[in-house]
Design an enzyme around this catalytic site. Structure first.
Site, PDB file in Angstrom:
ATOM      1  N   SER A 107      52.394 -62.880  68.685  1.00 20.28           N
ATOM      2  CA  SER A 107      52.160 -64.208  69.266  1.00 20.28           C
ATOM      3  C   SER A 107      51.541 -65.254  68.358  1.00 20.28           C
ATOM      4  O   SER A 107      50.547 -65.014  67.682  1.00 20.28           O
ATOM      5  CB  SER A 107      51.369 -64.116  70.567  1.00 20.28           C
ATOM      6  OG  SER A 107      50.011 -63.986  70.408  1.00 20.28           O
ATOM      7  N   GLN A 109      49.232 -68.121  68.268  1.00 18.09           N
ATOM      8  CA  GLN A 109      48.123 -68.325  69.191  1.00 18.09           C
ATOM      9  C   GLN A 109      46.934 -68.966  68.501  1.00 18.09           C
ATOM     10  O   GLN A 109      46.879 -69.080  67.272  1.00 18.09           O
ATOM     11  CB  GLN A 109      47.689 -66.988  69.797  1.00 18.09           C
ATOM     12  CG  GLN A 109      47.231 -65.965  68.762  1.00 18.09           C
ATOM     13  CD  GLN A 109      46.796 -64.650  69.382  1.00 18.09           C
ATOM     14  OE1 GLN A 109      45.611 -64.358  69.460  1.00 18.09           O
ATOM     15  NE2 GLN A 109      47.764 -63.845  69.826  1.00 18.09           N
ATOM     16  N   HIS A 111      42.385 -69.559  69.625  1.00 13.76           N
ATOM     17  CA  HIS A 111      41.348 -69.303  70.613  1.00 13.76           C
ATOM     18  C   HIS A 111      40.470 -70.538  70.773  1.00 13.76           C
ATOM     19  O   HIS A 111      40.119 -71.194  69.790  1.00 13.76           O
ATOM     20  CB  HIS A 111      40.501 -68.102  70.193  1.00 13.76           C
ATOM     21  CG  HIS A 111      41.310 -66.861  69.976  1.00 13.76           C
ATOM     22  ND1 HIS A 111      42.024 -66.254  70.985  1.00 13.76           N
ATOM     23  CD2 HIS A 111      41.541 -66.130  68.859  1.00 13.76           C
ATOM     24  CE1 HIS A 111      42.648 -65.198  70.497  1.00 13.76           C
ATOM     25  NE2 HIS A 111      42.373 -65.106  69.216  1.00 13.76           N
ATOM     26  N   LYS A 134      36.379 -66.871  71.610  1.00 11.09           N
ATOM     27  CA  LYS A 134      36.922 -65.583  71.179  1.00 11.09           C
ATOM     28  C   LYS A 134      37.213 -65.583  69.669  1.00 11.09           C
ATOM     29  O   LYS A 134      38.347 -65.375  69.261  1.00 11.09           O
ATOM     30  CB  LYS A 134      38.198 -65.257  71.960  1.00 11.09           C
ATOM     31  CG  LYS A 134      38.671 -63.814  71.804  1.00 11.09           C
ATOM     32  CD  LYS A 134      40.030 -63.639  72.454  1.00 11.09           C
ATOM     33  CE  LYS A 134      40.565 -62.242  72.213  1.00 11.09           C
ATOM     34  NZ  LYS A 134      41.966 -62.092  72.666  1.00 11.09           N
ATOM     35  N   GLU A 136      37.559 -64.014  66.047  1.00 12.02           N
ATOM     36  CA  GLU A 136      37.998 -62.666  65.680  1.00 12.02           C
ATOM     37  C   GLU A 136      37.945 -62.491  64.167  1.00 12.02           C
ATOM     38  O   GLU A 136      38.055 -63.458  63.409  1.00 12.02           O
ATOM     39  CB  GLU A 136      39.450 -62.430  66.113  1.00 12.02           C
ATOM     40  CG  GLU A 136      39.697 -62.499  67.592  1.00 12.02           C
ATOM     41  CD  GLU A 136      41.176 -62.377  67.935  1.00 12.02           C
ATOM     42  OE1 GLU A 136      41.467 -62.045  69.100  1.00 12.02           O
ATOM     43  OE2 GLU A 136      42.034 -62.631  67.066  1.00 12.02           O
ATOM     44  N   HIS A 275      47.234 -68.749  64.413  1.00 15.28           N
ATOM     45  CA  HIS A 275      47.447 -67.491  63.704  1.00 15.28           C
ATOM     46  C   HIS A 275      48.398 -66.592  64.485  1.00 15.28           C
ATOM     47  O   HIS A 275      48.695 -66.827  65.659  1.00 15.28           O
ATOM     48  CB  HIS A 275      46.123 -66.760  63.471  1.00 15.28           C
ATOM     49  CG  HIS A 275      45.431 -66.332  64.730  1.00 15.28           C
ATOM     50  ND1 HIS A 275      44.613 -67.164  65.461  1.00 15.28           N
ATOM     51  CD2 HIS A 275      45.419 -65.138  65.406  1.00 15.28           C
ATOM     52  CE1 HIS A 275      44.137 -66.520  66.509  1.00 15.28           C
ATOM     53  NE2 HIS A 275      44.617 -65.286  66.494  1.00 15.28           N
ATOM     54  N   ARG A 294      48.597 -69.290  73.812  1.00 15.01           N
ATOM     55  CA  ARG A 294      49.805 -68.846  73.107  1.00 15.01           C
ATOM     56  C   ARG A 294      50.916 -69.897  73.198  1.00 15.01           C
ATOM     57  O   ARG A 294      50.972 -70.651  74.164  1.00 15.01           O
ATOM     58  CB  ARG A 294      50.311 -67.527  73.689  1.00 15.01           C
ATOM     59  CG  ARG A 294      49.295 -66.392  73.635  1.00 15.01           C
ATOM     60  CD  ARG A 294      49.834 -65.143  74.290  1.00 15.01           C
ATOM     61  NE  ARG A 294      48.872 -64.036  74.247  1.00 15.01           N
ATOM     62  CZ  ARG A 294      47.932 -63.819  75.147  1.00 15.01           C
ATOM     63  NH1 ARG A 294      47.832 -64.641  76.197  1.00 15.01           N
ATOM     64  NH2 ARG A 294      47.108 -62.811  75.032  1.00 15.01           N
ATOM     65  N   LYS A 300      54.174 -63.310  76.974  1.00 17.72           N
ATOM     66  CA  LYS A 300      53.077 -63.704  77.855  1.00 17.72           C
ATOM     67  C   LYS A 300      53.095 -65.206  78.139  1.00 17.72           C
ATOM     68  O   LYS A 300      53.916 -65.953  77.609  1.00 17.72           O
ATOM     69  CB  LYS A 300      51.734 -63.280  77.241  1.00 17.72           C
ATOM     70  CG  LYS A 300      51.560 -61.775  77.125  1.00 17.72           C
ATOM     71  CD  LYS A 300      50.175 -61.419  76.606  1.00 17.72           C
ATOM     72  CE  LYS A 300      49.966 -59.912  76.549  1.00 17.72           C
ATOM     73  NZ  LYS A 300      48.608 -59.560  76.064  1.00 17.72           N
TER      74      LYS A 300
END
Length: 422
Positions: A107, A109, A111, A134, A136, A275, A294, A300
Site C-alpha cells: 500500500s 500510504q 500516517h 503512528k 514507524e 511510503h 491509503r 483496503k
C-alpha cells in the site's frame, strides 16, 4: 513467585502480501522459537506482533502467570513500564514491535500526526479507529525495498519527459510548472509537486487504466527487445502491475524514492511521509495505532483526498531516507535507532562469539527483546526460572530489570530490543 521478566508467545498475522511458508522470516522465527508450531508451506506469514495491541495481544508463557496476556498483565502492574513511560502514556505500552515478511507491495500510504488523527477518528471512526499518531521504523533483516518520500525534482522531471503516459495524466500545465520550479524556491517546488501528485492520484479511473495499460505494453515490448527500460523505471513498474493490475499506485514510483536497505539499515516513517513496503524482511516498531491513510496498491479503504492534503511535499534524495544507528558509548555491542518521537526506540545488539557472558542492562522503560540469531540461557533475579533462548525467542523485560545471557552459540548472537528512551 511474581516474575517481571518472562517469555512471550506472540500473535501472527497471515495477510495475503506476506511471504509463503519458510520463505518468510516470520515463519522461520516461529518454528525456531517454538518447536510445537507447524508451518504450513502454502500459507503466507506476514507479521509477528510482539506487544499488547488489542488485535494481537501477546500471551505470557510463564507458569507463575497463568492465562494472561501481556496487556492484561500491564494493566494490573503499570509500574512495570517505568515511571516516565507509565506517566507519559497513561499506563499503556506505547509501542508495538513487529517482524514483517513482505512478498507483495504493501500500500501507498502515510500516517497522520496526532492533530489529524484526532480529527479523522472523530469524523470516520470506522476507518480511523483511534486518535493516536503512528510513526514507524523499519530495520532490514534481509535486503529490503520500499518507497519513501518524494524524489528530487530533477528525477521526477526526467520521468515526466521519458514517460508520456505519466505526463498525460499530470497534464501539460502542471508538468511545465514543475519543470520551471527552481531549487531556490522550496515553497514553489512543494506547491508544484503537490499539484502534480494530486492530479495523478485524482485521475479519472478509465483514463489512468488506459494510460497504464499503454505504458505496460510499451515497456514489456522494450524489455523483450532487450532495450534499457530504466528511464521508465520499467522493472519495478512491471512487477507492481503484475501484483496490482490497473492500480493508480503503479504510477507513484515516478514520484517516490526507491529505498534499498541492507541488513541493519533503517527507514523512519514520520507523520505525513508517503511510503510503501515492496519486498523483504524487517523488524518494525511503531506507536500503538491503527491509523493509516491509503491511496493505492491495496484492497483496503482508500482515502485519496486526505492523503493528498496531508503529505509532506519536500523532495529529498533516497540516501536521506536511511536512518542511522548510533553505537552506544556505554556498550560497543549496542547500536541505537532513536527516532524523533517519544513512543519508541530500537536497539540492535550484536554479541560476538568471543563473549560468553553478556548483560542485558536495566533501563527505566519496559522493553521487548527478540532473538534473531544465536542461543543462550538467560538468568535474572526477576525471572521465575532460567530461560532457554534461541532464534525466535521473545522476552518482556520490566523497567529497571536486567538479564544475564550465558551464550552457547559459536556464532554469537543478534538481538533487537524495543523500548522507550524518554
Amino acid at each position: 513467585c511474581s516474575p517481571v521478566v518472562f517469555p512471550l508467545s506472540c500473535a501472527v498475522q497471515n495477510y495475503s502480501w506476506g511471504k509463503v511458508g519458510l520463505e518468510s522470516e516470520v515463519a522461520k522465527l516461529l518454528s525456531s522459537g517454538d518447536p510445537l508450531v507447524q508451518i504450513q508451506p502454502d500459507r503466507p506469514y506476514a507479521e509477528l506482533w510482539m506487544g499488547a495491541h488489542p488485535r494481537g495481544d501477546a500471551i505470557i508463557r510463564d507458569n507463575c502467570i497463568p492465562q494472561k496476556t501481556l496487556g492484561q498483565w500491564i494493566a494490573d502492574n503499570p509500574a512495570c513500564l517505568g515511571t516516565k513511560v507509565k506517566d507519559t502514556f497513561q499506563g499503556h505500552l506505547p509501542f508495538l514491535f513487529k517482524v514483517l515478511s513482505v512478498d507483495t507491495a504493501l500500500s501507498i500510504q502515510a500516517h497522520p500526526n496526532k492533530e489529524l488523527a484526532a480529527k479523522l477518528h472523530a469524523q470516520f471512526p470506522e476507518h480511523y479507529p483511534d486518535a493516536n499518531h503512528k510513526p514507524e521504523m523499519a530495520i532490514a533483516l534481509t535486503p529490503f525495498e520500499g518507497l519513501c518520500g518524494f524524489r528530487p525534482v530533477e528525477e521526477i522531471v526526467s520521468f515526466l519527459q521519458n514517460v508520456p503516459e505519466l505526463r498525460a495524466l499530470i497534464g501539460e500545465v502542471a508538468a511545465e510548472q514543475l519543470e520551471r520550479s527552481g531549487s531556490d524556491d522550496p515553497r514553489g517546488v512543494s506547491a508544484a509537486l503537490r499539484v502534480c501528485f494530486t492530479r495523478l492520484m485524482k485521475s479519472e479511473k478509465k483514463f489512468f487504466v488506459d494510460q497504464l495499460n499503454m505504458l505496460v505494453k510499451r515497456i514489456s515490448q522494450e524489455a523483450e527487445e532487450g532495450k534499457d527500460t530504466s528511464g521508465s523505471n520499467g522493472e519495478l513498474l512491471l512487477r507492481l502491475h503484475s501484483q496490482y493490475p490497473g492500480d493508480i499506485g503503479c504510477f507513484t514510483i515516478y514520484f517516490l524514492n526507491l529505498v534499498k536497505l541492507e541488513p541493519g539499515e533503517a527507514m523512519f516513517l514520520g507523520a505525513n511521509e508517503p511510503h510503501a513496503y515492496l519486498r523483504g524482511d524487517c523488524v518494525e516498531c511503531m506507536a500503538c495505532s491503527d491509523n493509516t491513510v491509503r491511496a493505492g496498491l491495496t484492497p483496503k479503504f482508500i482515502d485519496v483526498l486526505t492523503l493528498c492534503e496531508m503529505l509532506n511535499y519536500t523532495p529529498a534524495p533516497s540516501s536521506s531516507k536511511i536512518f542511522p544507528a548510533v553505537q552506544s558509548q556505554l556498550d560497543p555491542n549496542v547500536y541505537v535507532y532513536d527516532p524523533p518521537v517519544p513512543d519508541f526506540a530500537i536497539m540492535r545488539i550484536e554479541i560476538p562469539a568471543s563473549i560468553k557472558l553478556y548483560l542485558i542492562s536495566a533501563m527505566d522503560s519496559a522493553s521487548i527483546l527478540l532473538v534473531i540469531q544465536g542461543t543462550a540461557v538467560g538468568t535474572s533475579t526477576a525471572a521465575a526460572s532460567e530461560m532457554s533462548l534461541c532464534r525466535g525467542s521473545v522476552l518482556f523485560i520490566s523497567a529497571n530489570e536486567s538479564i544475564s545471557l550465558h551464550l552457547s552459540s559459536p556464532d554469537g548472537m543478534l538481538l533487537f530490543r524495543a523500548c522507550c528512551l524518554l
